[in-house]
Design a protein around this motif. Sequence first.
Motif, PDB file in Angstrom:
ATOM      1  N   LEU A   1       0.803  -1.166   0.006  1.00  0.00           N
ATOM      2  CA  LEU A   1      -0.205   0.005   0.094  1.00  0.00           C
ATOM      3  C   LEU A   1       0.907   1.301  -0.089  1.00  0.00           C
ATOM      4  CD1 LEU A   1      -2.600  -0.904   2.424  1.00  0.00           C
ATOM      5  CD2 LEU A   1      -2.869  -1.029  -0.209  1.00  0.00           C
ATOM      6  N   THR A   2       1.888   1.256   0.715  1.00  0.00           N
ATOM      7  CA  THR A   2       2.710   2.197   0.838  1.00  0.00           C
ATOM      8  C   THR A   2       3.507   2.643  -0.512  1.00  0.00           C
ATOM      9  OG1 THR A   2       3.510   1.766   2.954  1.00  0.00           O
ATOM     10  CG2 THR A   2       4.919   3.304   1.930  1.00  0.00           C
ATOM     11  N   LEU A   3       3.601   1.496  -1.366  1.00  0.00           N
ATOM     12  CA  LEU A   3       4.354   1.694  -2.684  1.00  0.00           C
ATOM     13  C   LEU A   3       3.139   2.335  -3.857  1.00  0.00           C
ATOM     14  CD1 LEU A   3       6.739  -1.319  -2.733  1.00  0.00           C
ATOM     15  CD2 LEU A   3       7.337   1.095  -2.494  1.00  0.00           C
ATOM     16  N   ILE A   4       2.201   1.609  -3.822  1.00  0.00           N
ATOM     17  CA  ILE A   4       1.137   1.949  -4.738  1.00  0.00           C
ATOM     18  C   ILE A   4       0.307   3.186  -4.491  1.00  0.00           C
ATOM     19  CG2 ILE A   4       0.781  -0.592  -5.223  1.00  0.00           C
ATOM     20  CD1 ILE A   4      -1.971  -0.394  -4.182  1.00  0.00           C
ATOM     21  N   ALA A   5       0.310   3.733  -3.451  1.00  0.00           N
ATOM     22  CA  ALA A   5      -0.284   4.861  -2.946  1.00  0.00           C
ATOM     23  C   ALA A   5      -0.110   5.905  -3.945  1.00  0.00           C
ATOM     24  CB  ALA A   5       0.068   5.535  -1.414  1.00  0.00           C
ATOM     25  N   PRO A   6       1.195   6.502  -4.251  1.00  0.00           N
ATOM     26  CA  PRO A   6       1.406   7.632  -5.264  1.00  0.00           C
ATOM     27  C   PRO A   6       0.730   7.390  -6.763  1.00  0.00           C
ATOM     28  CG  PRO A   6       3.383   6.960  -4.148  1.00  0.00           C
ATOM     29  CD  PRO A   6       2.489   5.818  -3.648  1.00  0.00           C
ATOM     30  N   LEU A   7       0.611   5.792  -6.939  1.00  0.00           N
ATOM     31  CA  LEU A   7      -0.086   5.681  -8.457  1.00  0.00           C
ATOM     32  C   LEU A   7      -1.351   5.290  -8.511  1.00  0.00           C
ATOM     33  CD1 LEU A   7       2.591   2.684  -8.708  1.00  0.00           C
ATOM     34  CD2 LEU A   7       2.906   4.797  -9.519  1.00  0.00           C
ATOM     35  N   LEU A   8      -2.455   5.271  -7.381  1.00  0.00           N
ATOM     36  CA  LEU A   8      -3.579   5.113  -7.392  1.00  0.00           C
ATOM     37  C   LEU A   8      -4.416   6.311  -8.179  1.00  0.00           C
ATOM     38  CD1 LEU A   8      -4.505   3.715  -3.849  1.00  0.00           C
ATOM     39  CD2 LEU A   8      -4.916   2.455  -6.143  1.00  0.00           C
ATOM     40  N   PRO A   9      -3.976   7.643  -7.880  1.00  0.00           N
ATOM     41  CA  PRO A   9      -4.624   8.689  -8.602  1.00  0.00           C
ATOM     42  C   PRO A   9      -4.729   8.375 -10.204  1.00  0.00           C
ATOM     43  CG  PRO A   9      -3.267   9.775  -7.093  1.00  0.00           C
ATOM     44  CD  PRO A   9      -2.899   7.967  -6.980  1.00  0.00           C
ATOM     45  N   SER A  10      -3.842   7.636 -10.739  1.00  0.00           N
ATOM     46  CA  SER A  10      -3.599   7.555 -12.126  1.00  0.00           C
ATOM     47  C   SER A  10      -4.282   6.234 -12.453  1.00  0.00           C
ATOM     48  CB  SER A  10      -2.372   7.378 -12.820  1.00  0.00           C
ATOM     49  OG  SER A  10      -1.673   8.697 -12.570  1.00  0.00           O
ATOM     50  N   LEU A  11      -4.119   4.939 -11.546  1.00  0.00           N
ATOM     51  CA  LEU A  11      -4.829   3.521 -11.754  1.00  0.00           C
ATOM     52  C   LEU A  11      -6.178   3.528 -11.264  1.00  0.00           C
ATOM     53  CD1 LEU A  11      -1.720   1.511 -10.257  1.00  0.00           C
ATOM     54  CD2 LEU A  11      -2.079   2.112 -12.720  1.00  0.00           C
ATOM     55  N   PHE A  12      -6.614   4.151 -10.330  1.00  0.00           N
ATOM     56  CA  PHE A  12      -8.016   3.949  -9.822  1.00  0.00           C
ATOM     57  C   PHE A  12      -8.127   5.309  -9.074  1.00  0.00           C
ATOM     58  CE2 PHE A  12     -10.848   0.233  -9.241  1.00  0.00           C
ATOM     59  CZ  PHE A  12     -12.025   1.256  -9.059  1.00  0.00           C
ATOM     60  N   PRO A  13      -8.628   6.226  -9.529  1.00  0.00           N
ATOM     61  CA  PRO A  13      -9.015   7.631  -8.781  1.00  0.00           C
ATOM     62  C   PRO A  13      -9.833   7.401  -7.652  1.00  0.00           C
ATOM     63  CG  PRO A  13      -8.686   7.814 -11.240  1.00  0.00           C
ATOM     64  CD  PRO A  13      -8.772   6.521 -11.019  1.00  0.00           C
ATOM     65  N   ALA A  14     -10.779   6.437  -7.835  1.00  0.00           N
ATOM     66  CA  ALA A  14     -11.978   6.250  -6.981  1.00  0.00           C
ATOM     67  C   ALA A  14     -11.459   5.777  -5.338  1.00  0.00           C
ATOM     68  CB  ALA A  14     -13.082   5.345  -7.050  1.00  0.00           C
ATOM     69  N   LEU A  15     -10.198   5.217  -5.550  1.00  0.00           N
ATOM     70  CA  LEU A  15      -9.665   4.581  -4.357  1.00  0.00           C
ATOM     71  C   LEU A  15      -8.466   5.299  -3.696  1.00  0.00           C
ATOM     72  CD1 LEU A  15      -9.775   0.788  -4.926  1.00  0.00           C
ATOM     73  CD2 LEU A  15     -11.409   2.302  -3.622  1.00  0.00           C
ATOM     74  N   ALA A  16      -8.042   6.567  -4.551  1.00  0.00           N
ATOM     75  CA  ALA A  16      -6.915   7.444  -4.401  1.00  0.00           C
ATOM     76  C   ALA A  16      -7.302   8.014  -3.321  1.00  0.00           C
ATOM     77  CB  ALA A  16      -6.561   7.986  -5.590  1.00  0.00           C
ATOM     78  N   SER A  17      -6.242   8.447  -2.229  1.00  0.00           N
ATOM     79  CA  SER A  17      -6.311   9.526  -1.333  1.00  0.00           C
ATOM     80  C   SER A  17      -4.953   9.651  -0.574  1.00  0.00           C
ATOM     81  CB  SER A  17      -7.338   9.038  -0.050  1.00  0.00           C
ATOM     82  OG  SER A  17      -6.910   7.976   0.548  1.00  0.00           O
ATOM     83  N   ASN A  18      -4.826  10.586   0.239  1.00  0.00           N
ATOM     84  CA  ASN A  18      -3.533  10.704   0.806  1.00  0.00           C
ATOM     85  C   ASN A  18      -3.280   9.690   2.061  1.00  0.00           C
ATOM     86  OD1 ASN A  18      -1.380  11.938   2.013  1.00  0.00           O
ATOM     87  ND2 ASN A  18      -2.510  13.723   3.253  1.00  0.00           N
ATOM     88  N   LEU A  19      -2.076   9.201   1.943  1.00  0.00           N
ATOM     89  CA  LEU A  19      -2.020   8.107   2.760  1.00  0.00           C
ATOM     90  C   LEU A  19      -1.443   8.492   4.256  1.00  0.00           C
ATOM     91  CD1 LEU A  19      -1.343   4.997   3.307  1.00  0.00           C
ATOM     92  CD2 LEU A  19       1.155   5.378   2.359  1.00  0.00           C
ATOM     93  N   TRP A  20      -0.977   9.564   4.040  1.00  0.00           N
ATOM     94  CA  TRP A  20      -0.105  10.092   5.566  1.00  0.00           C
ATOM     95  C   TRP A  20      -1.022  10.883   6.261  1.00  0.00           C
ATOM     96  CZ3 TRP A  20       3.468   6.922   5.587  1.00  0.00           C
ATOM     97  CH2 TRP A  20       4.518   6.595   4.421  1.00  0.00           C
ATOM     98  N   VAL A  21      -1.987  10.252   6.682  1.00  0.00           N
ATOM     99  CA  VAL A  21      -2.965  10.912   7.616  1.00  0.00           C
ATOM    100  C   VAL A  21      -3.218  10.235   9.092  1.00  0.00           C
ATOM    101  CG1 VAL A  21      -5.408  11.491   7.973  1.00  0.00           C
ATOM    102  CG2 VAL A  21      -4.600  11.220   5.622  1.00  0.00           C
ATOM    103  N   VAL A  22      -2.823  11.376   9.818  1.00  0.00           N
ATOM    104  CA  VAL A  22      -2.686  10.748  11.311  1.00  0.00           C
ATOM    105  C   VAL A  22      -4.176  10.774  11.971  1.00  0.00           C
ATOM    106  CG1 VAL A  22      -2.005  11.214  13.758  1.00  0.00           C
ATOM    107  CG2 VAL A  22      -0.546  11.550  11.637  1.00  0.00           C
ATOM    108  N   PRO A  23      -4.718   9.694  12.374  1.00  0.00           N
ATOM    109  CA  PRO A  23      -6.148   9.701  12.867  1.00  0.00           C
ATOM    110  C   PRO A  23      -6.386  10.424  14.209  1.00  0.00           C
ATOM    111  CG  PRO A  23      -5.104   7.525  13.303  1.00  0.00           C
ATOM    112  CD  PRO A  23      -4.076   8.431  12.568  1.00  0.00           C
ATOM    113  N   ASP A  24      -7.277  10.989  14.167  1.00  0.00           N
ATOM    114  CA  ASP A  24      -7.770  11.670  15.713  1.00  0.00           C
ATOM    115  C   ASP A  24      -8.051  10.707  16.643  1.00  0.00           C
ATOM    116  OD1 ASP A  24     -10.380  10.946  15.346  1.00  0.00           O
ATOM    117  OD2 ASP A  24     -10.898  12.675  14.414  1.00  0.00           O
TER     118      ASP A  24
END
Length: 298
Positions: free
Chosen positions: A185-208
Amino acid sequence: MRTAHLQIHLCVLLWGVTAILGKLISLDALPLVWWRMLIVVAALAVLPRVWRGLRAMSGKDLAGYSLIGALVALHWLTFYGAVKLANASVAATCIALAPAFTAVVEPWLAKRPFKARELALGVAVLPGVALVVGGVPDGMRLGVAVGAASAFLVAVFGSLNKRMAGRGDALTVTALELGAGTVLLTLIAPLLPSLFPALASNLWVVPDLRDGALLLLLSIVCTLLPFALCLVALKQLSAYTVQLVTNLEPIYAIVLAMILLGEQRELTSAFYVGVGLILAVVFYDPLRGALARRRLAL
């Protein structure tokens, strides 16, 4: 065998809860799954037993379990993508497609004979799934498609897990698979906007704080425990049997979604009729087997 069946039913109950937690957690699917896997791996990394198991494992088995972990990560990404794109009830119901996929995939991957009856029972859920699709709003149709992809991935990694069952300690295998999934998931995160935009998002989010507490519940109680139990049970059960029992997941998820999320207001009666047909197939095969065993005992 009885213990293995009980273990799988407990797993399915906990998996039913995961869909609800996925809806309650505000994170997008990608960071949600990434945190879920990372927390489990971190919890297992403190156990010396896990490290001993990794050292004892052959390179071939390390690679095999890592591949399965990558498939698990993609399954969870698509499953929670379906939760976010549709809702918890729809995502959980789509998993009922897995037996149809498993009936075709498992004989090939797990090296066992093909059984036409299994395929017939798997195909029997399709009318129910068609009603489910017709019972959701148009805006949720993409979620249904993503959920179906998730079900296919379940069939593939479940069959591979069956093929490799017993080659490693359950906790070691869990740590290895989810660790590999986290890396993927860490490796493909930058590729998702091109490969599958519906599942793309910012990976580096710290939960509240709220999301963090829900993630801990999701990761430890609803992931680590059932994942390890399932690997143990697969030593005695076929992947097809596991997937057929997994069809009980929608009933748990739907009831919880109605109580906690009020999702019945989003869905039509056709959806629930479809779920009923799916569950009828689920109960038919175990009931048929139980009756056959009773006749033999008389």
